[in-house]
Design an enzyme around this catalytic site. Sequence first.
Site, PDB file in Angstrom:
ATOM      1  N   ILE A 167      79.552  90.110 -13.244  1.00 18.21           N
ATOM      2  CA  ILE A 167      80.652  89.800 -14.158  1.00 18.21           C
ATOM      3  C   ILE A 167      80.804  88.302 -14.371  1.00 18.21           C
ATOM      4  O   ILE A 167      81.380  87.854 -15.366  1.00 18.21           O
ATOM      5  CB  ILE A 167      81.966  90.396 -13.609  1.00 18.21           C
ATOM      6  CG1 ILE A 167      83.039  90.457 -14.703  1.00 18.21           C
ATOM      7  CG2 ILE A 167      82.457  89.628 -12.368  1.00 18.21           C
ATOM      8  CD1 ILE A 167      84.261  91.283 -14.311  1.00 18.21           C
ATOM      9  N   LYS A 168      80.261  87.509 -13.452  1.00 18.31           N
ATOM     10  CA  LYS A 168      80.455  86.060 -13.503  1.00 18.31           C
ATOM     11  C   LYS A 168      79.739  85.406 -14.690  1.00 18.31           C
ATOM     12  O   LYS A 168      80.053  84.269 -15.054  1.00 18.31           O
ATOM     13  CB  LYS A 168      79.979  85.418 -12.202  1.00 18.31           C
ATOM     14  CG  LYS A 168      80.711  85.909 -10.961  1.00 18.31           C
ATOM     15  CD  LYS A 168      82.171  85.528 -10.963  1.00 18.31           C
ATOM     16  CE  LYS A 168      82.837  85.856  -9.640  1.00 18.31           C
ATOM     17  NZ  LYS A 168      84.245  85.441  -9.582  1.00 18.31           N
ATOM     18  N   ASP A 169      78.800  86.121 -15.313  1.00 16.05           N
ATOM     19  CA  ASP A 169      78.143  85.572 -16.511  1.00 16.05           C
ATOM     20  C   ASP A 169      79.173  85.240 -17.588  1.00 16.05           C
ATOM     21  O   ASP A 169      79.056  84.250 -18.305  1.00 16.05           O
ATOM     22  CB  ASP A 169      77.146  86.582 -17.092  1.00 16.05           C
ATOM     23  CG  ASP A 169      75.926  86.789 -16.218  1.00 16.05           C
ATOM     24  OD1 ASP A 169      75.843  86.151 -15.152  1.00 16.05           O
ATOM     25  OD2 ASP A 169      75.066  87.607 -16.594  1.00 16.05           O
TER      26      ASP A 169
ATOM     27  N   ALA B 181      81.178  82.068 -16.670  1.00 20.09           N
ATOM     28  CA  ALA B 181      80.304  80.902 -16.554  1.00 20.09           C
ATOM     29  C   ALA B 181      80.064  80.280 -17.924  1.00 20.09           C
ATOM     30  O   ALA B 181      80.190  79.057 -18.108  1.00 20.09           O
ATOM     31  CB  ALA B 181      78.977  81.306 -15.910  1.00 20.09           C
TER      32      ALA B 181
END
Length: 455
Positions: free
Chosen positions: A45-47, A50
Amino acid sequence: MDTIANNILEVIGHTPMVRINRITHGMPGVTVAAKLETFNPGNSIKDRMAVKMIEDAERKGLLKPGGTIIEGTSGNTGMGLAIAAVVKGYKCVFTTTDKQSKEKIDALKAFGAEVIICPTNVDPEDPRSYYSVSSRLAEEIPNSWKANQYDNLSNTAAHYEQTGPEIWEQTGGRVTHLVVGVGTGGTVTGVGRYLKERNSKIKVWGIDTYGSVFKKFKETGIFDKHEIYPYITEGIGEDFLPRNVDFGIIDHFEKVTDKDAALMTRRLAREEGIFAGNSAGSAMAGLLQLREHFHSGDFIVVIFHDHGSRYLGKMFNDDWMREKGFLEKTGMAAHDLVAAGLSGELFSLECNEPVAQAIRVMSEHDFSQISVTHDKRLVGSLNEAHLYQELLKDPGVKNHPVESIMQPAFPFVDVSTPVDLLATMITPGNPAVLVRDFKTEKTFIITRSDLIRVL
């Protein structure tokens, strides 16, 4: 119609939602659906946040062409930043902790990032912590920008703008509960805020871990350092309060043990065919702990943050699971020693107390070793053999603080750890093991002599 993406960043988001079936069979009439963020290019999910943080920094002139992105990361945010950096032409330097899986670190290096490993068991303000090291590097490296995922509100904005609307649309507005692990806070705050604006009756439940400060702070408003101690679960929990955690959005925190999180991570693969990471196991285990609060007709969305491939050396490795005492074995376990009174509750000294006080305490209680704390947080240990050697070298050491001669902290294990595994952990260099009963929140110390009585 041209459906080819111009670059990998354009395929971030719009991840699928999948019904959980077997694990939730004891919850009749309740729909549980997992938002599978593993389908993002960086498998987490961090994409989403970011790219949002980078693009916002570019617009503000904080990140300039040819610059270096710096961040303290448990791995997934670093992956998202590294992928975006490749596309946009930036360099990356990441700091992380020594508890993170090797797979996460190797993945960051695969995208050309430089990775610096820092100790886990230190305060955030400690100059050795991965927070502090990343801040120092941001000052030292020219033309650099620190993403600061914990306090950068672009993190929350990404999930308010993307993840929240996707969940609302995929559930047709039927969602009644959001269950999600809380780390930086961006996901739970962004998604939770969006959903509550659409329907104020939606409940947002955050999953925390033992050793983290979130749950007690939510319930009492007290930041209690006594709640902080080492834990294994990755990606959730913190020992400080990130700006992205909006406690007003979160209705309840549920704590999950390291063992329950690890076992559920494996169950997701074996019972649902979903190869997800450690925080997914935590979230699913927490959801089951809360089952009495759900009713027929409820629609629960649980977010699975990252991919199981990053935990092949940990939760999906039987040897590692046995080493941590997470796989059930027959025979006597640590809780039997505690119940029989063979193991005493932990007694410790503050690191700034004089060695003379350690000598007095160890003599009065007949302790062969003792734990050392800093503001009640375990930071070290002291055993009589080492103490004896230090006194022989310099009798004046009695007037020095304990921290000047302390040894590494004793390892933590779960109270269900088998005795035969405890025996392998107690060595000449490590004379004791700390046993944590997460349900009663008590810690006990088991020594070589304790094991001799039962082996």
